[in-house]
Design a protein around this motif. Structure first.
Motif, short mmCIF file in Angstrom:
data_model
loop_
_atom_site.label_atom_id
_atom_site.label_comp_id
_atom_site.label_asym_id
_atom_site.label_seq_id
_atom_site.Cartn_x
_atom_site.Cartn_y
_atom_site.Cartn_z
N THR A 11 -17.02 -61.96 -12.68
CA THR A 11 -17.50 -61.41 -11.42
C THR A 11 -16.50 -61.85 -10.37
OG1 THR A 11 -19.81 -61.63 -12.12
CG2 THR A 11 -19.41 -61.40 -9.76
N THR A 12 -15.98 -60.89 -9.62
CA THR A 12 -14.98 -61.17 -8.60
C THR A 12 -15.62 -61.08 -7.23
OG1 THR A 12 -13.26 -60.25 -10.00
CG2 THR A 12 -12.74 -60.45 -7.68
N THR A 13 -15.41 -62.10 -6.41
CA THR A 13 -15.89 -62.12 -5.04
C THR A 13 -14.69 -62.28 -4.12
OG1 THR A 13 -17.95 -63.17 -5.75
CG2 THR A 13 -17.45 -63.27 -3.41
N GLU A 14 -14.60 -61.38 -3.14
CA GLU A 14 -13.45 -61.42 -2.24
C GLU A 14 -13.92 -61.18 -0.81
OE1 GLU A 14 -9.38 -58.85 -1.31
OE2 GLU A 14 -10.64 -58.30 -3.01
N ARG A 15 -13.51 -62.05 0.08
CA ARG A 15 -13.76 -61.82 1.50
C ARG A 15 -12.64 -60.92 1.98
NH1 ARG A 15 -15.76 -66.06 5.97
NH2 ARG A 15 -15.91 -64.57 7.68
N ARG A 16 -12.98 -59.69 2.33
CA ARG A 16 -11.95 -58.72 2.70
C ARG A 16 -11.61 -58.74 4.18
NH1 ARG A 16 -12.64 -53.95 -1.24
NH2 ARG A 16 -11.93 -54.99 -3.13
N SER A 17 -12.53 -59.26 4.99
CA SER A 17 -12.29 -59.33 6.44
C SER A 17 -13.27 -60.34 7.03
CB SER A 17 -12.50 -57.95 7.09
OG SER A 17 -13.88 -57.62 7.10
N ASP A 18 -13.28 -60.46 8.33
CA ASP A 18 -14.22 -61.35 8.98
C ASP A 18 -15.67 -60.90 8.78
OD1 ASP A 18 -12.26 -63.03 9.92
OD2 ASP A 18 -12.25 -62.21 11.96
N LEU A 19 -15.86 -59.63 8.44
CA LEU A 19 -17.21 -59.08 8.33
C LEU A 19 -17.61 -58.67 6.92
CD1 LEU A 19 -17.18 -56.67 11.44
CD2 LEU A 19 -17.87 -59.09 11.35
N GLU A 20 -16.66 -58.58 5.98
CA GLU A 20 -16.94 -57.97 4.68
C GLU A 20 -16.70 -58.88 3.50
OE1 GLU A 20 -16.35 -53.20 4.73
OE2 GLU A 20 -14.78 -54.36 3.79
N LEU A 21 -17.70 -58.88 2.61
CA LEU A 21 -17.60 -59.57 1.33
C LEU A 21 -17.78 -58.52 0.24
CD1 LEU A 21 -17.42 -62.53 0.22
CD2 LEU A 21 -19.89 -62.38 -0.09
N VAL A 22 -16.87 -58.50 -0.74
CA VAL A 22 -16.91 -57.51 -1.81
C VAL A 22 -17.02 -58.22 -3.15
CG1 VAL A 22 -15.72 -55.58 -2.90
CG2 VAL A 22 -15.58 -55.88 -0.42
N VAL A 23 -17.99 -57.81 -3.95
CA VAL A 23 -18.24 -58.39 -5.26
C VAL A 23 -18.11 -57.28 -6.29
CG1 VAL A 23 -19.90 -59.64 -6.69
CG2 VAL A 23 -19.83 -60.06 -4.23
#
Length: 166
Positions: A11-23
């Motif tokens: 499972t990959t979790t990435e903070r893409r910006s100050d507002l977005e988290l993508v899993v």
């Protein structure tokens, strides 16, 4: 950040910006079954509450259609009242996409989008949480609530494996 769970699935979790988290996670089953697991209360109750958190999903109301609503109530050890999460479905496209609001927060809450992309009988899930502010996302990460996905998706994978394919 990628986390491989006890099931061996990443499972990959990435903070893409100050507002977005993508899993992201690949689930071993067709998109129609994975979509059902996100939209049928009796199925959601079997995988949504991570066991390691010590909480139980005791009530699950889902009207999974554009304009519909949801409400989940969790029993939390040491508290008398259940913890509730609720919101509205902004967009529901069967086996492709679900977008919903998370309205329990004082700041207006986040908006979650989950997409289901099927390839060779497996489904790539992409969950995007968009928070109303950097502080709200920082708080969600600090609380540990965003770290539940690997365990939840292990349970989802097990549920999908047990579902009939016809």
């Amino acid at each position: 950040m990628t986390e491989t769970t006890s099931s061996g699935h990443a499972t990959t979790t990435e903070r893409r910006s100050d507002l977005e988290l993508v899993v992201t996670r690949t689930i071993h089953g067709p998109a129609r079954l994975v979509f059902e697991a996100w939209t049928r209360p009796e199925l959601m109750k079997r995988w949504w509450a991570p066991k390691s958190f010590g909480i139980t999903l005791v009530s699950c109301e889902i009207d999974a259609r554009t304009g519909g609503t949801y409400r989940f109530e969790f029993a939390v050890p040491g508290t008398a009242e259940p913890m509730a999460f609720f919101g509205r479905y902004l967009e529901v496209v069967p086996a492709e996409r679900i977008v919903w609001t998370n309205e329990e927060g004082a700041e207006g809450g986040s908006v979650t989008t989950v997409t289901f992309e099927e390839k060779d009988g497996r489904t790539l899930l992409v969950v995007t949480d968009r928070y109303p502010s950097k502080a709200a996302l920082d708080e969600a990460i600090a609380s540990g609530s965003t770290g539940a996905y690997p365990e939840q998706f292990d349970e989802l994978d097990a549920l999908i494996a047990a579902m009939p394919r016809s």
